[in-house]
Design a protein around this motif. Structure first.
Motif, PDB file in Angstrom:
ATOM      1  N   LEU A  24      -0.661  -0.814  17.373  1.00  0.00           N
ATOM      2  CA  LEU A  24       0.004  -0.603  16.522  1.00  0.00           C
ATOM      3  C   LEU A  24       1.059   0.571  16.803  1.00  0.00           C
ATOM      4  O   LEU A  24       2.159   0.417  16.384  1.00  0.00           O
ATOM      5  N   ASP A  25       0.437   1.597  17.585  1.00  0.00           N
ATOM      6  CA  ASP A  25       1.337   2.723  17.936  1.00  0.00           C
ATOM      7  C   ASP A  25       2.392   2.214  18.748  1.00  0.00           C
ATOM      8  O   ASP A  25       3.519   2.694  18.837  1.00  0.00           O
ATOM      9  N   ASP A  31       1.029  -1.202   0.007  1.00  0.00           N
ATOM     10  CA  ASP A  31       0.006  -0.059   0.036  1.00  0.00           C
ATOM     11  C   ASP A  31       0.863   1.077   0.045  1.00  0.00           C
ATOM     12  O   ASP A  31       0.472   2.184   0.689  1.00  0.00           O
ATOM     13  N   ALA A  68     -11.588  -4.422  13.977  1.00  0.00           N
ATOM     14  CA  ALA A  68     -10.823  -3.271  13.857  1.00  0.00           C
ATOM     15  C   ALA A  68      -9.563  -3.844  13.340  1.00  0.00           C
ATOM     16  O   ALA A  68      -8.797  -3.276  12.696  1.00  0.00           O
ATOM     17  N   ALA A  69      -8.763  -4.905  13.804  1.00  0.00           N
ATOM     18  CA  ALA A  69      -7.725  -5.408  13.238  1.00  0.00           C
ATOM     19  C   ALA A  69      -7.795  -5.879  11.822  1.00  0.00           C
ATOM     20  O   ALA A  69      -6.889  -5.607  11.026  1.00  0.00           O
ATOM     21  N   ARG A  70      -8.829  -6.258  11.333  1.00  0.00           N
ATOM     22  CA  ARG A  70      -9.079  -6.820   9.835  1.00  0.00           C
ATOM     23  C   ARG A  70      -9.096  -5.642   9.151  1.00  0.00           C
ATOM     24  O   ARG A  70      -8.596  -5.668   7.886  1.00  0.00           O
ATOM     25  N   ALA A  71      -9.483  -4.713   9.793  1.00  0.00           N
ATOM     26  CA  ALA A  71      -9.946  -3.348   8.861  1.00  0.00           C
ATOM     27  C   ALA A  71      -8.299  -2.807   8.450  1.00  0.00           C
ATOM     28  O   ALA A  71      -8.085  -2.021   7.516  1.00  0.00           O
ATOM     29  N   LYS A  72      -7.172  -3.438   9.471  1.00  0.00           N
ATOM     30  CA  LYS A  72      -5.902  -3.007   9.196  1.00  0.00           C
ATOM     31  C   LYS A  72      -5.119  -3.629   8.603  1.00  0.00           C
ATOM     32  O   LYS A  72      -4.065  -3.597   8.308  1.00  0.00           O
ATOM     33  N   TYR A  93     -11.561  -0.632  18.254  1.00  0.00           N
ATOM     34  CA  TYR A  93     -10.668   0.232  17.332  1.00  0.00           C
ATOM     35  C   TYR A  93      -9.613   0.804  18.223  1.00  0.00           C
ATOM     36  O   TYR A  93      -8.386   0.995  17.702  1.00  0.00           O
ATOM     37  N   LEU A 138      -4.734  -6.832   9.521  1.00  0.00           N
ATOM     38  CA  LEU A 138      -3.982  -7.497  10.567  1.00  0.00           C
ATOM     39  C   LEU A 138      -4.731  -8.960  10.590  1.00  0.00           C
ATOM     40  O   LEU A 138      -6.011  -8.916  10.630  1.00  0.00           O
ATOM     41  N   VAL A 178      -6.797  -1.659  18.994  1.00  0.00           N
ATOM     42  CA  VAL A 178      -5.796  -2.220  17.939  1.00  0.00           C
ATOM     43  C   VAL A 178      -4.925  -0.864  17.494  1.00  0.00           C
ATOM     44  O   VAL A 178      -3.595  -0.826  17.359  1.00  0.00           O
ATOM     45  N   GLU A 179      -5.458   0.334  17.548  1.00  0.00           N
ATOM     46  CA  GLU A 179      -4.708   1.532  17.460  1.00  0.00           C
ATOM     47  C   GLU A 179      -3.637   1.866  18.380  1.00  0.00           C
ATOM     48  O   GLU A 179      -2.304   1.992  17.909  1.00  0.00           O
TER      49      GLU A 179
END
Length: 356
Positions: free
Chosen positions: A321-322, A38, A98-102, A314, A104, A317-318
């Protein structure tokens, strides 16, 4: 008898590689790699050609090879109870979505959160899989204790707790939810309010009880709390029966309103009140907590506190990741719930006119 070597006729077809996609799309394999990851510096028509080639060939990213190159698997672990209860179940679903949307994947370990050793073993199991981070849905004290005692090289987010002692943490502000529910009853004119609290070992139950107690105290009113030993409608029903029996024996007064720690406890309580020929909200107002499936169709529809569990997932997961990327600006995130006023609450009736 030895097995003959595979011939071109009976050999399994080789899965398409990134070079095959590049050939079909008419681009370099570096361009395909940028599309897969991406990268923004790819022309729109080129990106569409590559994506079309991937679909036609049935190309799938080689997760193992990517993990070797980036030292990341793109997989997060979640430790949950596997409970049927609304809060933990919806929290798990929201984290996975939320993970799948990223882009993951989630590896799930279900354990009894009331046993610290099981939670610790689940964390170790997920670490052995090479996950990039872990979310522990720590609705019980023992689960939180397991996280505090664990040592990991990847970020661990505690869902359901906030505060510095838990490191990375995301939670619904349960005290705030209880306060808004209790204040709603006080604003209607109720002064004798009973809180049917959830099981004390659950952090959410204690936080809701604190919110109730502080709101009553701020109004100069005495809080009444009845602790349940689980979250079920059956226990709510038994608590309601006990309350009615005590009132009939003149050992207690009938409250004009009841704030239940979840919708199922509220449902059971409403059943017991109905058995005693008490009408909700005509004789007693009832507020629940969760906005669980079907609460809008109770008789009457239940006033309740909605937990923003999609937002909770959300945020988990955010934050993971951060933390993984070293850019986390906060270690603790609080999500605000909201009150849904329906038909189970109304101004109080004169207690002297309520007959049992």
């Amino acid at each position: 008898m030895s097995t003959p070597p595979l011939s071109p006729a009976n050999a399994r077809p080789r899965p398409p590689a990134i070079t095959d996609v590049a050939t079909v799309a008419g681009v370099s394999y570096q361009t395909v790699s940028r599309v897969i990851n991406d990268h923004p510096n790819v022309a729109t028509d080129t990106r569409e050609r590559v994506l079309d080639a991937m679909q036609r060939l049935g190309y799938r990213r080689n997760i193992a090879a990517r993990a070797l190159k980036t030292r990341r698997t793109g997989v997060f672990g979640v430790v949950s109870s596997g409970s049927h209860l609304f809060g933990p179940t919806r929290t798990l679903v929201s984290i996975e979505q939320a993970a799948r949307a990223k882009g993951l994947f989630v590896s799930l370990a279900t354990v009894d959160l009331q046993h610290k050793d099981e939670v610790t073993a689940a964390i170790e199991h997920l670490l052995d899989q090479g996950v990039d981070g872990i979310v522990v849905i720590a609705s019980h004290d023992e689960a939180a204790a397991a996280v505090l005692e664990s040592t990991t090289q990847v970020p661990v987010v505690v869902a359901g707790r906030t505060g510095g002692e838990h490191g990375l943490a995301v939670a619904i502000d349960q005290e705030a939810g209880a306060k808004v529910a209790t204040q709603h009853l006080l604003d209607l004119g109720h002064r004798d309010v009973l809180h049917l609290a959830g099981p004390a070992p659950w952090v959410d139950a204690r936080a809701r009880a604190v919110g109730f107690r502080e709101t009553m105290a701020a109004a100069g009113l005495a809080p009444r709390t009845l602790w349940a030993d689980d979250w079920s409608a059956e226990v709510g029903y038994l608590a309601g029966q006990e309350l009615v029996a005590r009132v009939r024996r003149r050992r207690s007064t009938l409250p004009t309103a009841i704030f239940a720690a979840n919708d199922l406890l509220a449902l059971g309580m409403m059943h017991a009140l109905a058995d005693a020929r008490l009408k909700v909200p005509h004789d007693v107002s009832v507020v629940g907590y969760d906005d669980g499936d079907g609460s809008a169709h109770f008789v009457p529809p239940l006033t309740t506190v909605a937990q923003e569990l999609e937002e909770l997932g959300y945020r988990c997961v955010e934050l993971l990741l951060d933390a993984r990327d070293g850019v986390a600006t906060s270690s603790s995130v609080s999500v605000s719930p909201r009150l849904l006023v329906r038909e189970s609450t109304a101004p109080p009736r004169d207690p002297a006119r309520v007959l049992l």
